[in-house]
Scaffold this active site. Structure first.
Site, mmCIF file in Angstrom:
data_model
loop_
_atom_site.group_PDB
_atom_site.id
_atom_site.type_symbol
_atom_site.label_atom_id
_atom_site.label_comp_id
_atom_site.label_asym_id
_atom_site.label_seq_id
_atom_site.Cartn_x
_atom_site.Cartn_y
_atom_site.Cartn_z
ATOM 1 C CG ASN A 77 25.352 25.788 39.986
ATOM 2 O OD1 ASN A 77 25.180 25.052 39.024
ATOM 3 N ND2 ASN A 77 26.241 25.536 40.931
ATOM 4 C CG ASP A 102 12.627 27.375 42.828
ATOM 5 O OD1 ASP A 102 13.260 27.528 41.757
ATOM 6 O OD2 ASP A 102 13.195 27.250 43.923
ATOM 7 C CG ASN A 123 22.673 29.399 43.560
ATOM 8 O OD1 ASN A 123 23.100 30.476 43.943
ATOM 9 N ND2 ASN A 123 22.746 28.307 44.299
#
Length: 197
Positions: A77, A102, A123
């Site tokens: 993140n 991903d 994120n």
């Protein structure tokens, strides 16, 4: 010639190695392996990097364009901190940045290549968009599928690949590496035609 920055997304540390969220790391590892290069910590960059060259003959060796591979050392993140530092330091514009990550909305083994777009709840992408001030960078989206039943998405992406998934994983990582090379050498349209399965 403009340099290219290819960022694999993941979380640093052995406890996250080979988890679904780290398929981006695995893909840039494959690119570095093909180029015969090793990653090393880049001082002040919040990332491990490896530099090589790329051209019509492929990756590594004498070739026209410089290619920097990166694995952020921040957590997912905060990926944008590393991407912004590297892009500023290397003077690379967003249209020469490729982010490999991903993707829950694609089945394992499937990939999609695109330019721009939202972050789709990812994120890492959210952080990169915030730090670059734009979403106009390339994405190589590698499918990991959605969890079965009521399993939380966060637990799933931080889980390790099953034995069956690991067999497909090598092919997907290989395809992801090929897609990056194709994107740089052939451009978006031909790469989408070849890989958006």
């Amino acid at each position: 010639m403009m340099s290219w920055l290819v960022v694999g997304l993941g979380n640093p540390g052995p406890q996250y190695a080979n988890t679904r969220h780290n398929i981006g790391f695995l893909t840039v590892d494959e690119l570095a392996r093909r180029a015969g290069e090793r990653f090393s910590a880049s001082r002040g960059m919040h990332a491990e990097t490896a530099s090589t060259r790329i051209g019509p003959q492929g990756i590594g060796g004498p070739a026209p364009e410089k290619l920097v591979l990166a694995k952020p050392r921040t957590f997912m993140n905060e990926s944008g901190r590393a991407v912004r530092k590297l892009s500023d330091f290397l003077d690379i514009e967003p249209d020469h940045i490729i982010v490999v990550h991903d993707e829950l909305d694609l089945d394992p083994g499937r990939l999609r290549i695109k330019l721009g777009g939202g972050d789709n709840g990812h994120n890492g992408l959210k952080s990169i968009r915030a730090h670059l001030g734009t979403g106009d960078f390339y994405r190589v989206r590698l499918g990991i599928g959605r969890p079965q039943g009521h399993r939380a998405g966060a637990d799933y992406v931080l889980g390790r690949f099953s034995k069956a998934e690991r067999e497909e994983l090598a092919i997907e990582v290989d395809d992801g590496a090929e897609a990056v090379i194709s994107l740089i050498n052939a451009g978006l349209g031909p790469t989408q035609n070849r890989f958006n399965n």
